[in-house]
Each structure stands twice: as structure tokens, then as C-alpha cells.
Design an enzyme around this catalytic site. Structure first.
Site, PDB file in Angstrom:
ATOM      1  N   GLY A 114       0.811  -1.212   0.000  1.00 35.99           N
ATOM      2  CA  GLY A 114       0.000   0.000   0.000  1.00 35.99           C
ATOM      3  C   GLY A 114       0.847   1.266   0.000  1.00 35.99           C
ATOM      4  O   GLY A 114       2.076   1.220   0.110  1.00 35.99           O
ATOM      5  N   GLN A 115       0.183   2.402  -0.106  1.00 34.88           N
ATOM      6  CA  GLN A 115       0.892   3.693  -0.137  1.00 34.88           C
ATOM      7  C   GLN A 115       1.736   3.894   1.123  1.00 34.88           C
ATOM      8  O   GLN A 115       2.921   4.208   1.062  1.00 34.88           O
ATOM      9  CB  GLN A 115      -0.112   4.842  -0.208  1.00 34.88           C
ATOM     10  CG  GLN A 115      -1.029   4.828  -1.407  1.00 34.88           C
ATOM     11  CD  GLN A 115      -1.787   6.143  -1.501  1.00 34.88           C
ATOM     12  OE1 GLN A 115      -1.303   7.094  -2.107  1.00 34.88           O
ATOM     13  NE2 GLN A 115      -2.958   6.213  -0.902  1.00 34.88           N
ATOM     14  N   VAL A 116       1.110   3.700   2.260  1.00 34.00           N
ATOM     15  CA  VAL A 116       1.801   3.957   3.531  1.00 34.00           C
ATOM     16  C   VAL A 116       2.750   2.806   3.851  1.00 34.00           C
ATOM     17  O   VAL A 116       3.904   3.024   4.247  1.00 34.00           O
ATOM     18  CB  VAL A 116       0.777   4.170   4.672  1.00 34.00           C
ATOM     19  CG1 VAL A 116       1.486   4.394   6.003  1.00 34.00           C
ATOM     20  CG2 VAL A 116      -0.138   5.352   4.349  1.00 34.00           C
TER      21      VAL A 116
ATOM     22  N   THR B 270      -9.619   0.143   1.758  1.00 32.05           N
ATOM     23  CA  THR B 270      -9.564   1.598   1.613  1.00 32.05           C
ATOM     24  C   THR B 270     -10.434   2.159   0.484  1.00 32.05           C
ATOM     25  O   THR B 270     -10.432   3.367   0.261  1.00 32.05           O
ATOM     26  CB  THR B 270      -8.104   2.058   1.374  1.00 32.05           C
ATOM     27  OG1 THR B 270      -7.605   1.379   0.224  1.00 32.05           O
ATOM     28  CG2 THR B 270      -7.223   1.758   2.561  1.00 32.05           C
TER      29      THR B 270
ATOM     30  N   TYR C  52     -17.302   2.696   5.088  1.00 36.18           N
ATOM     31  CA  TYR C  52     -15.853   2.726   5.346  1.00 36.18           C
ATOM     32  C   TYR C  52     -15.572   3.365   6.713  1.00 36.18           C
ATOM     33  O   TYR C  52     -14.844   2.795   7.536  1.00 36.18           O
ATOM     34  CB  TYR C  52     -15.150   3.493   4.224  1.00 36.18           C
ATOM     35  CG  TYR C  52     -13.704   3.835   4.511  1.00 36.18           C
ATOM     36  CD1 TYR C  52     -12.711   2.869   4.435  1.00 36.18           C
ATOM     37  CD2 TYR C  52     -13.330   5.139   4.861  1.00 36.18           C
ATOM     38  CE1 TYR C  52     -11.380   3.179   4.699  1.00 36.18           C
ATOM     39  CE2 TYR C  52     -12.004   5.462   5.116  1.00 36.18           C
ATOM     40  CZ  TYR C  52     -11.034   4.485   5.046  1.00 36.18           C
ATOM     41  OH  TYR C  52      -9.722   4.794   5.312  1.00 36.18           O
TER      42      TYR C  52
END
Ligand SMILES: NC(=O)c1ccc[n+]([C@@H]2O[C@H](COP(=O)([O-])OP(=O)(O)OC[C@H]3O[C@@H](n4cnc5c(N)ncnc54)[C@H](OP(=O)(O)O)[C@@H]3O)[C@@H](O)[C@H]2O)c1
Length: 309
Positions: free
Chosen positions: A11-13, A62, A125
Site C-alpha cells: 500500500g501507499q503507507v 480503503t 468505510y
């Protein structure tokens, strides 16, 4: 050496954490093949095998709009799995760092939210992320929950990359002007997490929820305009960019409702852990300079050496 388990490595993080946490210990970064958050046994087994001192959970469901039609899956990944991690972390005396979202708020307050303001999610979410927070809190181990906002990087799909693409393909973009947030570069979030963990001895006495996103806030419309303005400057490409027009959320209906103004107060993380974030415009400029090749690359092709299970 301290072992740091990082679920969500793709993922991005999670990607950025591998570099940012490397100076603090042996980073064991996991993809969903190694730890599947829909599989409770897999979560327990991996944590029991690895016996980490720290878990930084960057994995999550997400896709905000898809969550409306997959509420059980979103709840399992965001609501149930973090509680299992917290249970296992407590059993072995590990610290748990977990990311949550400003989408736990309804965004109707007329001042920045404080961490103990009542969350009222307006979509599936947000509700699933709130359930994850509550599951971690209920276990009562040593943990930090970081509520962040509008993450971007040069991986996956995110607002910045989408605007950059659409701004070259179109003459005009219509972007909603009635949703606010504090956009954060995934690298800045990962580095802030590392800073916080440099003071990890404070966590047991200060377990709780913290807001952590960029300083300042903006609307989606202003954010889009700023992305294009800065990219024009740093790339030197003056022509061929779309103009941006403001619209309301009602004019751009999506499956999931968004909170209007979930802007957060970020003093607590600074007060307790000394973590201070740059303004969103400064982070954005650094990120775009890297993307356009006028600064060191925003992200190496591979993260610095990280272990795997
Ligand atoms: N993105 C934002 O704007 C934003 C805003 C506020 C808060 N947050 C929170 O910040 C955290 C990190 O966000 P991000 O933007 O880095 O997310 P991201 O880029 O979408 O990455 C999500 C990660 O979770 C993994 N994952 C999803 N389902 C999984 C499962 N069932 N088992 C194991 N791994 C699974 C993904 O693996 P695959 O690659 O296999 O899909 C990916 O590695 C999340 O907790 C998110 O809720 C994000």
C-alpha cells in the site's frame, strides 16, 4: 534488534514505512499472501511466529465507494482484524500502531475536531474504521491509533495522480468544493510514524487516538488547483493543463456519502510525542518535484532492504 511487523507492504503507507522504519529495527513487511486480514488464524499465526516488538498496521480496506456494496468485507478487514492484532500484540507485550481516518467524523462541526469529539461516520468505510478503533481500545494493550486524511503517493490510485492525469487529458475539470481535508504524502506519514516510534517508551502511558495529517487544510477543489499550479511550476510545462471549476457534492453523486468538513486539530500528537507535520502545500511541492524529476525521486523503485516472513 527490534522486530517491526508491517502488514500492508504493497500500500501507499506500507511501502513508505519500509524505508522510514528501517533505521529503527528489522522491518518484516507483509503482503496479503503472508497475512490475510480476512483470516483470523493467519493474523495470529504470523504474529506468534515473528514475535515482533512493534506492529505497524498499514493494511486496510480503503476503497470508500466499494465498501458500500461490500460492508462485511470492509468490516472484517477494518473492524475485526485490528482487534485480533491488538489481542496478539498484548499477549506478547508488543506495541501496536494503527491507521484510522477523519472519515469517522460526520464533518458537521464548525471547528476542528478534537480526538475525544464524538465520531459519527456517514459511510460504511468510516463505520468499519471506527469499529477497528474500538476493537483495539477494548483490548487495552499499548497502542497508538493515528487518524489521518487524504493520503497520496506515487503508488496505486489517489487524488493527486488522478488529477494530474485528468488535467492533461481534458480542457476543464469539475471538482467538489464542499469537502475539506488535510492531504498528506504517504512518505511524510511514514516518517512521522518513525518519529513517534523514536519515543516509543511513551506509548504504554499514552495509548490512545491521535490526529496525524498535514498541517493546514483545504477543499478538494483548491487541492486540485494547487496540484496543477505546483506541477506547472516544478515541471516547467506551461501549457496543456485543464482549468478547474468548483461544483458541489450533490452535482457529483458517488455511492458513499463523504463528510463535509472533518478537519482535525493536530496538537495532541505534537504535545505528547513531539511530532510536527509540515503544511500540506509544502509536502505536495516536495512530492511533485520528485515526480517531475526536478528533485530526488519521490520513491525508490524498491524500498530499502526489508525482511519478509
Ligand atoms: N488513502 C487515504 O486517503 C486514507 C485516508 C485516511 C486513512 N487512511 C488509512 O491509512 C491506512 C493506509 O492507507 P493506504 O492509502 O496506504 O492504503 P492502500 O494504499 O489502499 O493500501 C492498503 C493495503 O492493505 C492491503 N490489504 C487490503 N485488504 C487486505 C487483506 N484482506 N489482507 C491483507 N492486506 C490487505 C493492501 O494489499 P493489496 O495490495 O493486496 O490490495 C494494501 O497493501 C489504511 O488504514 C487507511 O484506512 C487512508
Amino acid at each position: 534488534m527490534t522486530t517491526i511487523l508491517v502488514p500492508g507492504k504493497t500500500g501507499q503507507v506500507g511501502w513508505e514505512l519500509q524505508g522510514a522504519l528501517a533505521p529503527l529495527g528489522n522491518v518484516l513487511a507483509l503482503d496479503r499472501g503472508r497475512m490475510d486480514l480476512t483470516n483470523t488464524d493467519s493474523i495470529r499465526r504470523v504474529i506468534r511466529e515473528a514475535k515482533p516488538e512493534i506492529i505497524v498496521n498499514a493494511a486496510g480496506y480503503t476503497t470508500v465507494d466499494e465498501a458500500e456494496s461490500e460492508p462485511e468485507l470492509a468490516m472484517q478487514v477494518n473492524g475485526v482484524a485490528p482487534g485480533i492484532m491488538a489481542e496478539e500484540a498484548k499477549r506478547i507485550g508488543a506495541l501496536l500502531v494503527h491507521y484510522s481516518t477523519d472519515y469517522v467524523y460526520d464533518g458537521e462541526l464548525n471547528r476542528p475536531y478534537l480526538e475525544d469529539d464524538t465520531p459519527r461516520p456517514v459511510n460504511v468505510y468510516g463505520a468499519s474504521k471506527l469499529a477497528g478503533e474500538r476493537a483495539i481500545e477494548a483490548i487495552g494493550g499499548a497502542y497508538v491509533i493515528l487518524r489521518t486524511s487524504w493520503v497520496y503517493s506515487n503508488r496505486r490510485t489517489n487524488f493527486v495522480l488522478t488529477i494530474l492525469r485528468l488535467a492533461r487529458e481534458n480542457k476543464e475539470l469539475k471538482v467538489v468544493d464542499d469537502q475539506a481535508g488535510s492531504p498528506i504524502w504517504a512518505r511524510a506519514l511514514a516518517e512521522a510514524t518513525a518519529d513517534l516510534l523514536r519515543r516509543k517508551d511513551l506509548i504504554p502511558a499514552h495509548s490512545g487516538i491521535y490526529h496525524l495529517s498535514a498541517a493546514g487544510h483545504t477543499s478538494r477543489y483548491e487541492f486540485a488547483k494547487t496540484i496543477i499550479r505546483i506541477m506547472r511550476e516544478v515541471s516547467g510545462i506551461a501549457d496543456g493543463w485543464a482549468s478547474v471549476k468548483p461544483i458541489t457534492s450533490d452535482q457529483y453523486p458517488l455511492p458513499a456519502k463523504r463528510p463535509r468538513n472533518p478537519v482535525t486539530d493536530k496538537d495532541k500528537v505534537q504535545r505528547v510525542f513531539g511530532v510536527e507535520m509540515p503544511r500540506w502545500e509544502d509536502q505536495l511541492r516536495d512530492f511533485l518535484a520528485g515526480l517531475s524529476g526536478t528533485a530526488p525521486p519521490a520513491e525508490a523503485a524498491e524500498p530499502p532492504a526489508a525482511g519478509s516472513l
